[in-house]
Design an enzyme around this catalytic site. Structure first.
Site, PDB file in Angstrom:
ATOM      1  CD  GLU A 278      -6.080   9.514   5.818  1.00 11.72           C
ATOM      2  OE1 GLU A 278      -4.880   9.725   6.036  1.00 11.72           O
ATOM      3  OE2 GLU A 278      -6.551   8.379   5.614  1.00 11.72           O
TER       4      GLU A 278
ATOM      5  CD  GLU B  22     -10.011   4.912   2.813  1.00 11.28           C
ATOM      6  OE1 GLU B  22      -9.286   4.408   3.697  1.00 11.28           O
ATOM      7  OE2 GLU B  22      -9.730   5.973   2.251  1.00 11.28           O
TER       8      GLU B  22
HETATM    9  O1  9MR Z   1      -4.699   0.231   1.844  1.00 10.59           O
HETATM   10  C1  9MR Z   1      -3.653   1.110   1.563  1.00 10.59           C
HETATM   11  C2  9MR Z   1      -2.319   0.405   1.795  1.00 10.59           C
HETATM   12  O2  9MR Z   1      -2.126  -0.605   0.816  1.00 10.59           O
HETATM   13  C3  9MR Z   1      -1.186   1.405   1.747  1.00 10.59           C
HETATM   14  O3  9MR Z   1       0.010   0.767   2.115  1.00 10.59           O
HETATM   15  C4  9MR Z   1      -1.473   2.560   2.677  1.00 10.59           C
HETATM   16  C5  9MR Z   1      -0.372   3.592   2.630  1.00 10.59           C
HETATM   17  O4  9MR Z   1      -0.686   4.734   3.306  1.00 10.59           O
HETATM   18  O5  9MR Z   1      -2.701   3.171   2.315  1.00 10.59           O
HETATM   19  C6  9MR Z   1      -3.770   2.315   2.462  1.00 10.59           C
HETATM   20  O6  9MR Z   1      -4.977   2.985   2.184  1.00 10.59           O
HETATM   21  C7  9MR Z   1      -5.303   4.063   3.049  1.00 10.59           C
HETATM   22  C8  9MR Z   1      -6.158   5.020   2.262  1.00 10.59           C
HETATM   23  O7  9MR Z   1      -5.492   5.421   1.102  1.00 10.59           O
HETATM   24  C9  9MR Z   1      -6.534   6.231   3.095  1.00 10.59           C
HETATM   25  N1  9MR Z   1      -7.144   5.861   4.328  1.00 10.59           N
HETATM   26  C10 9MR Z   1      -6.450   4.872   5.111  1.00 10.59           C
HETATM   27  C11 9MR Z   1      -6.170   3.640   4.252  1.00 10.59           C
HETATM   28  C12 9MR Z   1      -5.568   2.548   5.087  1.00 10.59           C
HETATM   29  O8  9MR Z   1      -4.335   2.903   5.599  1.00 10.59           O
END
Ligand code: 9MR
Length: 602
Positions: free
Chosen positions: A182, A290
């Protein structure tokens, strides 16, 4: 005819008490819950296309899907991603304080199961301890007015050290890493997102530093740039420019991760497909990293349809898409849990979206019925006492019954299926059809039926080239059923207008489609237009004399009206239009095609 069904079915179920628990008769325990291992395996289904992966959570502080749904994970997936446990904050919460226990549990399991592991993620602006960005005086470097060369070097050293220790720890067990996550801006003229401490301190060099270091540590590993929305037109120009520049500079970027946090509507398949082509043209491998599809007010069936079309697209491009990961296992543990975006519900039971992926050439409910049941039988207490898969059954062959059909008072037929009882063995003689429990009174078939069959319903356009009549411009009515999307029936007089089609037989109708003004070449093939018919209905008849509405549309502006029907029986169909446009005093209707889908009954 309907009344006769009822009478006959009064006796049917008594007769069915003879049905045996052989072949595909399934006798289910309380609640009818299937074991995960009895479901078709996504891992097997997709093995010739791409890795099919899931994100799992492992740590005590997270939802622990890894421990709760081990059986589902083993059965369906060939690749795993740690939802949080391999992020910088989890692996190195403090300087030099590395913690691998949670991630190692997952990686060891994956190795045992012959699964691949995607590492997520080495460099990100979020979930990264701010110690990475503090100078010797504990000051946040990105907040300083002047960032010195020593500050930069300190941050580069930490970045490189993190990459080195982490990648060396996992070695080849992690075959692909999201090296940077990102980094691209969501708006404005700049390529890089301005709120990343990495960018604020190191400028765009941090990308090059990270990828170069990762490649140096382990040249066997595939290195990905991962982001949300890089497929969308608003963001992909910047993303492509960034990747092109890196590649031109010889930076080892091997692939792009398209996260795929989608919804039921939104980004079109066309837009995603264009992006896939553009990234493939850069020579990059593509991972969907994802994926989830939020429901946001849509139904589970619509969600399933969206999963289906997305996977159809991925299969079509499986030469460049080498992995598709779903971001979680069960809805209740999803980061978007309010939108129920995943394949399994909170109990780990497969949703229509799961069934859609079993065979993307068929609707989800056909897949489901083939693997589970197409017809379920219930007793008067509403408990399921047995179920049948699609197939042909001679009733007298089915002895030693696992459930007692005498107690069956209702049945549930899976969408898109039909159960037919026949007067004679071998599916011969007079036939009686059921699609809902509504007509099914139980019992009455005993003296008459000797065999039954359960089948999914073919959905041909049964109106195609059939005889037509219309109250206005009748001599051109056939143009609406000629299969040509450039010729139309276009009455312009005083509504109502009707157009009738003699189906030349009796059918069970499951869907109807009308292609209106906006689909025509003159309108420019638009999706919406006020010149599309506004109020109209589908009517059916047994005799072409007495008509009844079966589906009514009001206030329409869409150019294509495509609607499911709760299976109705008809020999004649009629499109009945009361308001030909949404424009005052404009009575010009254009119907390029009137399609009715169904299965023959006689
Ligand atoms: O699914 C993840 C969630 O459990 C966390 O709280 C969050 C914190 O930023 O991150 C989520 O995963 C993210 C991923 O690492 C990067 N792309 C977006 C995902 C969803 O927010």
């Amino acid at each position: 005819m309907k009344r006769r069904f009822r009478r006959i079915f009064g006796i049917t179920l008594l007769f069915l008490t003879l049905v045996a628990a052989i072949g595909s008769v399934t006798v289910l325990g309380q609640g009818g819950k299937a074991q995960a291992s009895e479901l078709p395996s996504l891992r097997e289904i997709y093995q010739d296309y791409f890795e099919i992966g899931a994100a799992v959570s492992i740590a005590g502080w997270s939802s622990k899907t890894f421990d709760r749904h081990r059986e589902l994970i083993e059965h369906h997936f060939s690749s795993l991603t740690a939802e949080n446990e391999m992020k910088p904050e989890a692996l190195q919460p403090g300087p030099g304080n590395f913690r691998f226990t949670d991630a190692d549990r997952m990686v060891d399991f994956a190795v045992e199961q012959g699964m691949k592991v995607r590492g997520h993620t080495l460099v990100w602006h979020a979930q990264t301890g701010d110690w990475f960005f503090r100078d010797g005086k504990n000051q946040l470097i990105y907040e300083k007015d002047v960032i010195t060369e020593a500050d930069r070097q300190l941050v580069i050293d930490r970045l490189e050290n993190h990459i080195e220790v982490v990648m060396e720890h996992f070695g080849d067990k992690v075959y692909a890493w999201d090296v940077v996550n990102e980094a691209v801006s969501d708006g404005g003229g700049a390529i890089h997102r301005p709120d990343s401490p990495w960018f604020q301190i190191l400028g765009d060099d941090f990308m090059k530093i990270a990828f170069t270091k990762a490649h140096e540590v382990n040249p066997n590993v595939k290195l990905f740039y991962n982001d949300y929305n890089p497929e969308m037109a608003y963001k992909r120009g910047r993303t492509i420019k960034m990747l092109e520049d890196l590649l031109a500079d010889g930076v080892p970027v091997h692939g792009i991760g398209i996260q795929g946090h989608w919804s039921v509507d939104g980004t079109t398949i066309k837009e995603i497909e264009q992006a896939i082509r553009m990234y493939a043209d850069l020579g990059l491998e593509i991972h969907i990293t994802e994926m989830d599809v939020g429901m946001e007010g849509f139904t589970e069936e619509q969600q399933a349809e969206r999963y289906r079309e997305l996977f159809q697209l991925f299969k079509k491009h499986s030469d460049v898409i080498t992995s598709v990961t779903i971001w979680g296992i069960t809805d209740d543990a999803s980061w978007r849990r309010d939108e129920n975006p995943l394949l399994f519900d909170g109990n780990g039971e497969p949703k229509p979206a799961f069934w859609a992926l079993v065979d993307t050439d068929k609707p989800w409910y056909v897949n489901k019925a083939e693997y589970t049941n197409a017809v379920e039988f219930f007793n008067s207490a509403g408990e399921m006492v047995g179920a049948l898969k699609p197939g042909d059954y001679n009733l007298n062959e089915l002895d030693s019954l696992g459930f007692n059909l005498a107690e069956v008072t209702g049945l549930q037929v899976e969408k898109g299926h039909l159960i037919t009882f026949f007067e004679q063995e071998g599916q011969q003689g007079t036939a009686w059809h059921f699609i809902t429990t509504e007509d099914f009174a139980g019992g009455a078939m005993a003296t008459q039926a000797k065999s039954l069959s359960i089948a999914s319903i073919e959905t041909d356009n049964i109106a195609l080239n059939k005889p037509t009549k219309a109250n206005v411009l009748g001599e051109r009515a056939h143009r609406a059923v000629d299969g040509e999307k450039i010729s139309s029936w276009s009455p312009s007089a005083e509504p109502p207008y009707w157009l009738e089609v003699d189906l030349e037989g009796t059918y069970l109708l499951s869907r109807w489609v009308v292609r209106l003004h906006g689909t025509g070449p003159l309108a420019g093939e638009v999706e919406e237009s006020p010149f599309n018919a506004a109020d109209f209905s589908l009517q059916i008849s047994d005799d072409g004399v007495n008509w009844q509405d079966v589906d009514v549309v009001e206030g329409n502006t869409a150019s294509i009206c495509d609607r499911d029907l709760n299976l109705v029986k008809a020999s004649y169909v009629r499109l009945y239009v009361t308001r030909p446009t949404s424009v005052d005093r404009n009575n010009s209707l254009a119907v390029y095609e009137f399609e009715v889908y169904g299965t023959v009954l006689d």
